[in-house]
Motif scaffolding. Structure first.
Motif, PDB file in Angstrom:
ATOM      1  N   VAL A   1      45.153  50.439  29.313  1.00 42.91           N
ATOM      2  CA  VAL A   1      44.335  50.179  30.501  1.00 42.91           C
ATOM      3  C   VAL A   1      44.042  48.689  30.635  1.00 42.91           C
ATOM      4  O   VAL A   1      43.691  48.008  29.665  1.00 42.91           O
ATOM      5  CB  VAL A   1      43.016  50.977  30.429  1.00 42.91           C
ATOM      6  N   SER A   2      44.178  48.181  31.855  1.00 44.26           N
ATOM      7  CA  SER A   2      43.842  46.794  32.169  1.00 44.26           C
ATOM      8  C   SER A   2      42.952  46.755  33.397  1.00 44.26           C
ATOM      9  O   SER A   2      43.003  47.650  34.249  1.00 44.26           O
ATOM     10  CB  SER A   2      45.103  45.963  32.430  1.00 44.26           C
ATOM     11  N   MET A   3      42.125  45.701  33.469  1.00 45.66           N
ATOM     12  CA  MET A   3      41.265  45.504  34.625  1.00 45.66           C
ATOM     13  C   MET A   3      41.243  44.025  34.961  1.00 45.66           C
ATOM     14  O   MET A   3      40.763  43.201  34.172  1.00 45.66           O
ATOM     15  CB  MET A   3      39.844  46.003  34.341  1.00 45.66           C
ATOM     16  N   VAL A   4      41.776  43.688  36.139  1.00 44.73           N
ATOM     17  CA  VAL A   4      41.851  42.300  36.585  1.00 44.73           C
ATOM     18  C   VAL A   4      40.937  42.122  37.791  1.00 44.73           C
ATOM     19  O   VAL A   4      41.016  42.880  38.763  1.00 44.73           O
ATOM     20  CB  VAL A   4      43.296  41.909  36.948  1.00 44.73           C
ATOM     21  N   PHE A   5      40.057  41.132  37.717  1.00 48.20           N
ATOM     22  CA  PHE A   5      39.200  40.782  38.839  1.00 48.20           C
ATOM     23  C   PHE A   5      39.745  39.521  39.490  1.00 48.20           C
ATOM     24  O   PHE A   5      40.186  38.588  38.806  1.00 48.20           O
ATOM     25  CB  PHE A   5      37.766  40.529  38.372  1.00 48.20           C
ATOM     26  N   THR A   6      39.718  39.487  40.808  1.00 52.37           N
ATOM     27  CA  THR A   6      40.180  38.326  41.567  1.00 52.37           C
ATOM     28  C   THR A   6      39.029  37.786  42.399  1.00 52.37           C
ATOM     29  O   THR A   6      38.329  38.553  43.066  1.00 52.37           O
ATOM     30  CB  THR A   6      41.354  38.704  42.495  1.00 52.37           C
ATOM     31  N   ARG A   7      38.831  36.476  42.343  1.00 55.09           N
ATOM     32  CA  ARG A   7      37.748  35.886  43.125  1.00 55.09           C
ATOM     33  C   ARG A   7      38.246  34.621  43.824  1.00 55.09           C
ATOM     34  O   ARG A   7      39.184  33.969  43.357  1.00 55.09           O
ATOM     35  CB  ARG A   7      36.551  35.554  42.246  1.00 55.09           C
ATOM     36  N   GLY A   8      37.609  34.288  44.918  1.00 53.77           N
ATOM     37  CA  GLY A   8      37.968  33.090  45.663  1.00 53.77           C
ATOM     38  C   GLY A   8      39.026  33.383  46.716  1.00 53.77           C
ATOM     39  O   GLY A   8      40.045  34.017  46.446  1.00 53.77           O
TER      40      GLY A   8
END
Length: 342
Positions: free
Chosen positions: A11-18
């Motif tokens: 399991v992976s969790m990537v957050f993207t901001r901007g």
């Protein structure tokens, strides 16, 4: 381990901001672990390691960007509406900040009755009040009549935490994800909350994922269960609690253990320190290549900078380190010394 209730598969969790930079932060990176039915798993790591994100993935609050979360063998995010509703009842979250997690304009009874009526566990207000009183007794808030009509600000930190646990129990769950449940209450009250969780596990067969940075409380609660050590989004060591803590192989876990204060000066002097070349962890937005721990590892070699290690070893003790068998073993103080590990 017993039959799995929740299983994480890579399991992976990537957050993207901007809007312009689209900066990516991989909070969880390729984690695989199992939470057994009725078992206790302690998830340990320093602040920013991804523990809370992993807990929210288990609780279904986040949908993973990679890998699968399985609930009793079925892909969680492929379940139909009815099955997903069963999962929602089966897995409940107990937050770290009990004051923020309770609605300040609702009484204790109002907070407890909402799920009881929503899931038709209670048919009317009278049954809801009776069940709410029973839940308060179950978590040690007695007599319940003194607490049902109080507001959160009228309760102590330990009492609010017990109300949170009672609210989680309203829907008769099979697993509680307890995210740092004792870190914001007085030290004198922590043992009582941990004893309550252990008693619920024993009496109700309630599974617990205990998220913490405190190895001492993890040992108290999960000594008969399992331990997973997390660093910068990855599990670096996991297995049966006693096996892992009795023979820690990863340099990160050895460093955590060597930092624990020991009240016996002679035992403290006999401990071999595990110095880290760098104190602060790397920026999670730009994790180092290869083994993510190598900038802080005193045993790092060229391969550590180039190739990430995989979890290896028997099921009851797995380590993600290229040199796990060659690194000197860390030993706790003498059993005669008063210490968290004695």
């Amino acid at each position: 381990m017993r039959d799995s209730l929740i299983a994480l598969e890579n399991v992976s969790m990537v957050f993207t901001r901007g809007w312009l930079s689209r900066e990516r932060v991989e909070a969880v990176a390729g984690v695989s672990m199992v939470i057994p039915e009725g078992g206790i798993v302690a998830l340990v790591g320093e602040t920013g390691s991804g523990k809370t994100t992993l807990g929210k993935l288990v609780a279904g609050l986040y949908r993973p960007t990679g890998g699968r979360v399985r609930f009793r063998g079925q892909d969680l995010w492929a379940l139909d509406r009815r099955s997903f509703g069963e999962y929602r009842r089966a897995v409940q979250l107990v937050h770290q900040d009990a004051f923020a997690a309770l609605n300040p304009v609702r009484t204790v009874y109002q907070s407890l009755k909402a799920p009881l009526l929503h899931y038709r566990i209670a048919r009317n207000e009278r049954e809801a009040r009776e069940r709410a009183a029973g839940l308060l007794e179950q978590v040690g808030l007695t007599p319940p009549g003194l607490f049902l009509d109080k507001y959160p600000h009228q309760l102590s930190g330990g009492q609010r935490q017990r109300v949170l646990i009672a609210r989680a129990l309203t829907v008769e769950p099979r697993l509680i994800v307890a995210d740092e449940p004792v870190s914001m209450i007085d030290v004198s009250l922590r043992l009582a909350i941990l004893q309550l969780l252990r008693e619920l596990n024993r009496r109700l067969g309630l599974g617990i994922l205990y998220i913490t940075h405190d190895l001492a409380t993890a040992r108290y609660l999960a000594e008969e269960g399992w331990l997973a050590v997390m660093y910068l989004g990855q599990i670096v060591e996991q297995g049966a609690f006693r096996e892992v803590l009795g023979n820690p192989r990863h340099p990160y876990l050895q460093a955590l253990l060597s930092a624990v204060l020991v009240p016996d000066p002679r035992a403290a002097r006999s401990m071999r320190p595990s110095p880290l070349p760098e104190i602060d962890p790397p920026d999670p937005r730009r994790p180092p290549p290869g083994c993510r721990f190598h900038p802080r590892c005193p045993y790092a070699q060229a391969i550590c900078r180039e190739r990430p290690p995989a979890l290896q070893g028997p099921a009851d003790h797995q380590v993600a380190c290229h040199f796990a068998q060659e690194i000197p073993s860390w030993r706790p103080p003498s059993a005669a010394s008063p210490s968290p590990w004695a």
